[in-house]
Design a protein around this motif. Structure first.
Motif, PDB file in Angstrom:
ATOM      1  N   VAL A 101       0.838  -1.201   0.000  1.00 19.10           N
ATOM      2  CA  VAL A 101       0.000   0.000   0.000  1.00 19.10           C
ATOM      3  C   VAL A 101       0.871   1.248   0.000  1.00 19.10           C
ATOM      4  CG1 VAL A 101      -1.675   1.323   1.336  1.00 19.10           C
ATOM      5  CG2 VAL A 101      -1.989  -1.130   1.048  1.00 19.10           C
ATOM      6  N   LEU A 102       1.939   1.252   0.816  1.00 19.86           N
ATOM      7  CA  LEU A 102       2.845   2.399   0.860  1.00 19.86           C
ATOM      8  C   LEU A 102       3.518   2.585  -0.493  1.00 19.86           C
ATOM      9  CD1 LEU A 102       4.432   4.640   2.283  1.00 19.86           C
ATOM     10  CD2 LEU A 102       6.059   2.893   3.060  1.00 19.86           C
ATOM     11  N   LYS A 103       3.934   1.499  -1.099  1.00 16.31           N
ATOM     12  CA  LYS A 103       4.610   1.604  -2.393  1.00 16.31           C
ATOM     13  C   LYS A 103       3.707   2.259  -3.428  1.00 16.31           C
ATOM     14  CE  LYS A 103       7.150  -1.203  -5.751  1.00 16.31           C
ATOM     15  NZ  LYS A 103       7.606  -2.584  -6.101  1.00 16.31           N
ATOM     16  N   ARG A 104       2.440   1.834  -3.472  1.00 18.29           N
ATOM     17  CA  ARG A 104       1.491   2.422  -4.438  1.00 18.29           C
ATOM     18  C   ARG A 104       1.179   3.880  -4.083  1.00 18.29           C
ATOM     19  NH1 ARG A 104      -2.514   0.548  -8.027  1.00 18.29           N
ATOM     20  NH2 ARG A 104      -2.942   2.332  -9.376  1.00 18.29           N
ATOM     21  N   TYR A 105       1.073   4.147  -2.794  1.00 19.93           N
ATOM     22  CA  TYR A 105       0.774   5.505  -2.312  1.00 19.93           C
ATOM     23  C   TYR A 105       1.873   6.472  -2.747  1.00 19.93           C
ATOM     24  CZ  TYR A 105      -0.002   9.208   1.233  1.00 19.93           C
ATOM     25  OH  TYR A 105      -0.219  10.385   1.892  1.00 19.93           O
ATOM     26  N   LEU A 106       3.130   6.053  -2.572  1.00 19.16           N
ATOM     27  CA  LEU A 106       4.239   6.905  -2.977  1.00 19.16           C
ATOM     28  C   LEU A 106       4.277   7.079  -4.495  1.00 19.16           C
ATOM     29  CD1 LEU A 106       7.053   5.547  -0.596  1.00 19.16           C
ATOM     30  CD2 LEU A 106       5.776   7.689  -0.378  1.00 19.16           C
ATOM     31  N   HIS A 107       3.922   6.026  -5.229  1.00 21.39           N
ATOM     32  CA  HIS A 107       3.880   6.112  -6.688  1.00 21.39           C
ATOM     33  C   HIS A 107       2.847   7.138  -7.144  1.00 21.39           C
ATOM     34  CE1 HIS A 107       4.226   4.792 -10.844  1.00 21.39           C
ATOM     35  NE2 HIS A 107       2.888   4.705 -10.899  1.00 21.39           N
ATOM     36  N   LEU A 108       1.778   7.277  -6.351  1.00 27.63           N
ATOM     37  CA  LEU A 108       0.710   8.220  -6.694  1.00 27.63           C
ATOM     38  C   LEU A 108       0.966   9.624  -6.146  1.00 27.63           C
ATOM     39  CD1 LEU A 108      -2.337   5.864  -6.079  1.00 27.63           C
ATOM     40  CD2 LEU A 108      -1.466   6.653  -8.295  1.00 27.63           C
ATOM     41  N   GLY A 109       2.154   9.855  -5.590  1.00 28.67           N
ATOM     42  CA  GLY A 109       2.504  11.204  -5.132  1.00 28.67           C
ATOM     43  C   GLY A 109       2.495  11.387  -3.637  1.00 28.67           C
ATOM     44  N   GLY A 110       2.139  10.332  -2.872  1.00 35.35           N
ATOM     45  CA  GLY A 110       2.120  10.428  -1.422  1.00 35.35           C
ATOM     46  C   GLY A 110       1.187  11.513  -0.943  1.00 35.35           C
ATOM     47  N   LEU A 126      -6.960   2.902  -0.802  1.00 29.72           N
ATOM     48  CA  LEU A 126      -6.092   1.924  -1.444  1.00 29.72           C
ATOM     49  C   LEU A 126      -6.391   0.566  -0.822  1.00 29.72           C
ATOM     50  CD1 LEU A 126      -2.645   3.806  -1.586  1.00 29.72           C
ATOM     51  CD2 LEU A 126      -4.204   3.350  -3.476  1.00 29.72           C
ATOM     52  N   VAL A 127      -6.584  -0.442  -1.692  1.00 27.91           N
ATOM     53  CA  VAL A 127      -6.927  -1.789  -1.222  1.00 27.91           C
ATOM     54  C   VAL A 127      -5.906  -2.776  -1.783  1.00 27.91           C
ATOM     55  CG1 VAL A 127      -8.661  -3.608  -1.181  1.00 27.91           C
ATOM     56  CG2 VAL A 127      -9.369  -1.200  -1.154  1.00 27.91           C
ATOM     57  N   TRP A 128      -5.321  -3.562  -0.865  1.00 25.60           N
ATOM     58  CA  TRP A 128      -4.427  -4.633  -1.267  1.00 25.60           C
ATOM     59  C   TRP A 128      -5.244  -5.925  -1.309  1.00 25.60           C
ATOM     60  CZ3 TRP A 128      -2.948  -9.029   1.657  1.00 25.60           C
ATOM     61  CH2 TRP A 128      -1.974  -9.834   1.064  1.00 25.60           C
ATOM     62  N   HIS A 129      -5.227  -6.611  -2.466  1.00 26.32           N
ATOM     63  CA  HIS A 129      -6.014  -7.832  -2.663  1.00 26.32           C
ATOM     64  C   HIS A 129      -5.119  -9.046  -2.449  1.00 26.32           C
ATOM     65  CE1 HIS A 129      -9.353  -5.478  -4.338  1.00 26.32           C
ATOM     66  NE2 HIS A 129      -8.390  -4.751  -4.908  1.00 26.32           N
ATOM     67  N   ARG A 130      -5.557  -9.913  -1.536  1.00 32.83           N
ATOM     68  CA  ARG A 130      -4.744 -11.061  -1.156  1.00 32.83           C
ATOM     69  C   ARG A 130      -4.545 -12.014  -2.340  1.00 32.83           C
ATOM     70  NH1 ARG A 130      -7.530 -12.288   2.737  1.00 32.83           N
ATOM     71  NH2 ARG A 130      -6.361 -11.198   4.356  1.00 32.83           N
ATOM     72  N   ALA A 131      -5.559 -12.223  -3.109  1.00 35.10           N
ATOM     73  CA  ALA A 131      -5.495 -13.191  -4.209  1.00 35.10           C
ATOM     74  C   ALA A 131      -4.546 -12.737  -5.312  1.00 35.10           C
ATOM     75  CB  ALA A 131      -6.886 -13.441  -4.774  1.00 35.10           C
ATOM     76  N   SER A 132      -4.652 -11.488  -5.725  1.00 28.79           N
ATOM     77  CA  SER A 132      -3.863 -10.996  -6.850  1.00 28.79           C
ATOM     78  C   SER A 132      -2.563 -10.326  -6.443  1.00 28.79           C
ATOM     79  CB  SER A 132      -4.689  -9.982  -7.659  1.00 28.79           C
ATOM     80  OG  SER A 132      -4.974  -8.841  -6.856  1.00 28.79           O
ATOM     81  N   LYS A 133      -2.431 -10.003  -5.145  1.00 31.55           N
ATOM     82  CA  LYS A 133      -1.268  -9.276  -4.615  1.00 31.55           C
ATOM     83  C   LYS A 133      -1.142  -7.897  -5.230  1.00 31.55           C
ATOM     84  CE  LYS A 133      -0.172 -13.112  -2.491  1.00 31.55           C
ATOM     85  NZ  LYS A 133      -0.539 -13.303  -1.063  1.00 31.55           N
ATOM     86  N   ARG A 134      -2.260  -7.370  -5.740  1.00 33.43           N
ATOM     87  CA  ARG A 134      -2.264  -6.053  -6.363  1.00 33.43           C
ATOM     88  C   ARG A 134      -2.939  -5.047  -5.452  1.00 33.43           C
ATOM     89  NH1 ARG A 134      -4.677  -6.230 -12.227  1.00 33.43           N
ATOM     90  NH2 ARG A 134      -3.981  -4.047 -12.063  1.00 33.43           N
ATOM     91  N   VAL A 135      -2.608  -3.759  -5.677  1.00 37.37           N
ATOM     92  CA  VAL A 135      -3.232  -2.668  -4.932  1.00 37.37           C
ATOM     93  C   VAL A 135      -4.028  -1.823  -5.902  1.00 37.37           C
ATOM     94  CG1 VAL A 135      -2.840  -0.623  -3.518  1.00 37.37           C
ATOM     95  CG2 VAL A 135      -1.360  -2.617  -3.231  1.00 37.37           C
ATOM     96  N   THR A 136      -5.295  -1.629  -5.596  1.00 31.47           N
ATOM     97  CA  THR A 136      -6.156  -0.810  -6.442  1.00 31.47           C
ATOM     98  C   THR A 136      -6.495   0.487  -5.710  1.00 31.47           C
ATOM     99  OG1 THR A 136      -8.155  -1.859  -5.560  1.00 31.47           O
ATOM    100  CG2 THR A 136      -7.175  -2.805  -7.563  1.00 31.47           C
ATOM    101  N   VAL A 137      -6.830   1.515  -6.480  1.00 31.57           N
ATOM    102  CA  VAL A 137      -7.136   2.824  -5.902  1.00 31.57           C
ATOM    103  C   VAL A 137      -8.554   3.207  -6.277  1.00 31.57           C
ATOM    104  CG1 VAL A 137      -6.111   3.969  -7.913  1.00 31.57           C
ATOM    105  CG2 VAL A 137      -6.444   5.246  -5.800  1.00 31.57           C
ATOM    106  N   ARG A 138      -9.265   3.769  -5.329  1.00 32.97           N
ATOM    107  CA  ARG A 138     -10.583   4.342  -5.604  1.00 32.97           C
ATOM    108  C   ARG A 138     -10.596   5.752  -5.026  1.00 32.97           C
ATOM    109  NH1 ARG A 138     -15.635   4.434  -2.900  1.00 32.97           N
ATOM    110  NH2 ARG A 138     -14.871   3.032  -1.250  1.00 32.97           N
ATOM    111  N   TYR A 139     -10.730   6.747  -5.917  1.00 29.81           N
ATOM    112  CA  TYR A 139     -10.758   8.147  -5.469  1.00 29.81           C
ATOM    113  C   TYR A 139     -12.138   8.541  -5.049  1.00 29.81           C
ATOM    114  CZ  TYR A 139      -6.075   8.645  -7.493  1.00 29.81           C
ATOM    115  OH  TYR A 139      -4.744   8.510  -7.801  1.00 29.81           O
ATOM    116  N   PHE A 140     -12.215   9.387  -4.057  1.00 28.40           N
ATOM    117  CA  PHE A 140     -13.517   9.917  -3.594  1.00 28.40           C
ATOM    118  C   PHE A 140     -13.909  11.113  -4.424  1.00 28.40           C
ATOM    119  CE2 PHE A 140     -12.256   8.346   0.901  1.00 28.40           C
ATOM    120  CZ  PHE A 140     -12.598   7.060   0.569  1.00 28.40           C
TER     121      PHE A 140
END
Length: 495
Positions: free
Chosen positions: A444-453, A481-495
């Motif tokens: 989640v942190l890795k994706r967060y930083l990729h998106l500008g923190g 940001l949601v980390w999915h156990r099955a896919s090991k991917r993190v998805t983002v949903r903006y408000f």
């Protein structure tokens, strides 16, 4: 040399007691983004024995001097003591002893056991004993020889208890200070030899305001008299037995005398405290902060001191700030300061008591110091203190410190747009005024930083990472940001 000798007096006087074994703690305080260490503390001084502010608080409650000294030095008895005392005058940093001419001024050669009255004629502005044992007068613009002394020590005095004015260096040139008794030139030093009761007249109003309650002043007189007799007994043959600074007791001669403190000295004349027949080590400090420190002797115990907390005591609780830069300058091996780990306290009083050991956590390494070292290095009032925790530091401790998801500290706190953040071994903690402090780690942190923190669209986290169906999630001001156990991917949903 004179300064070193005075310092050694104080160190030897304080070294006769040792504190009790402390207790281990595990309290880490991280440094905020402003690079300041904010401290809250209690007391002023070492805290052993009598609190001077506490004595005044007790007197305001109607306690007598006997009750006050009985509380602060339990188990001691009241006895009598007197005699003379030899006091090193550290204010005179010159190698000679210079005094003003005065009626009936005498000089005594201690080696030859002879004394002479010095001429008192117009034109003589000073007398002195120089390092070569010459007695000289300053007349017609220069020093003129009068007589050479045979012995290594000589002294000026005026019979009948009159004072002698000593010339000492001042900020704008030489100034005079008046002393009772004798002013002795010995070992390239100036030593005031006088009666103990006269000595106290120059001590009590400098150790405690003469405007304070009479019972508090009497307590100070008894404590100061006993302390002087104790040090005199420990140094019977040395050419001085006390110094005139806080390393021993503050003494400023006859210039300090005040009728109110004189009355307290007279009311307790020759009264001293004894333990097992010997003079007690009646240590005292400005304020215990509400709990005295252990002095390692039966009558110097760590105990609660409620008298210290009266409303007029500004030393009972205090606040100050030390810059992280000043700590880094004093201890360069740490590199950049990350935090302070208080690992050992005395075990007595609030927060676990006085600080005995601190680990300075830095980017280049750790340095272990004592609480006393920090006190004297940065001018703290005492070594009973607690750093104010940062929001990030408080959060880190709640998460479990090194065992938490973010791990141990790695770099100092830094500013980010609208708030602050800190890097740990396995994650980061972010803080803003609106959101408080929350951790982000792993994928989640890795994706967060990729998106500008915190500078990106998501801005600051509003929750710690938490379990959701099929994985884990962290909420932010601008989305999730949601980390999915099955896919090991993190998805983002903006408000």
């Amino acid at each position: 040399m004179r300064t070193l000798r005075a310092l050694l007096v104080g160190l030897l006087a304080m070294a006769v007691v040792v504190g009790a074994a402390g207790v281990a703690t595990a309290r880490t305080h991280l440094i905020d983004v402003r690079r300041d260490v904010r401290l809250t503390g209690h007391g002023y001084g070492h805290g052993i024995g009598m609190s001077q502010y506490g004595a005044e608080g007790a007197a305001r409650e109607g306690r007598t001097w006997r009750e006050i000294v009985s509380f602060y030095y339990p188990g001691t008895t009241i006895g009598r003591g007197g005699g003379t005392l030899r006091v090193l005058i550290t204010a005179d940093t010159t190698a000679d002893v210079k005094v003003s001419p005065a009626p009936n001024l005498h000089i005594r050669d201690l080696g030859a056991r002879r004394a002479w009255e010095l001429p008192a004629r117009a034109g003589i502005s000073r007398w002195r004993i120089n390092p070569n044992r010459w007695v000289q007068r300053y007349e017609d613009g220069r020093w003129r020889r009068w007589r050479q002394m045979d012995g290594p020590s000589s002294e000026f005095y005026r019979p009948g208890g009159a004072t002698v004015d000593l010339w000492v260096p001042g900020s704008g040139g030489e100034v005079t200070k008046a002393y009772r008794g004798r002013l002795r030139a010995t070992h390239d030093d100036t030593v005031n030899v006088l009666q103990l009761e006269d000595y106290l007249r120059g001590v009590v109003p400098r150790e405690m305001p003469a405007s304070w309650s009479s019972e508090a002043l009497k307590s100070q007189a008894v404590a100061a008299r006993t302390y002087a007799i104790r040090l005199r007994a420990e140094n019977p043959r040395r050419y001085y037995q006390m110094c005139d600074t806080t390393s021993c007791q503050v003494y400023e001669g006859a210039d300090a005398e005040d009728a109110r403190s004189d009355a307290a000295i007279q009311a307790t004349a020759h009264r001293v405290l004894r333990y097992d027949g010997a003079p007690a080590l009646t240590m005292f400090s400005s304020s215990t902060g509400g709990w005295s420190a252990d002095g390692g002797l039966p009558y110097l115990r760590a105990r609660r001191d409620t008298w210290d907390g009266w409303n007029g005591n500004p030393m009972h609780t205090w606040h100050t700030t030390i810059s992280a830069a000043s700590i880094e300058s004093r201890y360069p091996a740490i590199g950049r300061l990350i935090g302070l780990d208080i690992v050992k306290r005395s075990g007595d009083g609030r927060w676990g008591g006085r600080v005995e050991q601190v680990v300075l956590d830095g980017t280049s390494g750790d340095v272990t110091v004592s609480g006393t070292d920090l006190r004297f290095s940065f001018g703290l009032r005492s070594h009973w203190f607690r750093p104010t925790s940062t929001a990030i530091g408080t959060k880190w401790r709640k998460l479990g410190r090194e065992s938490s998801a973010v791990g141990g500290t790695k770099r100092p706190e830094y500013a980010t747009r609208g708030g602050a953040a800190q890097v740990f071994d396995r994650g980061r903690i972010y803080w803003s005024k609106e959101t408080g402090a929350h951790e982000v780690h792993g994928a989640v942190l890795k994706r967060y930083l990729h998106l500008g923190g915190a500078k990106g669209r998501l801005r600051f986290p509003t929750t710690d990472e938490h379990a959701v169906r099929g994985g884990r999630a962290s909420d932010f001001q601008g989305g999730r940001l949601v980390w999915h156990r099955a896919s090991k991917r993190v998805t983002v949903r903006y408000f």
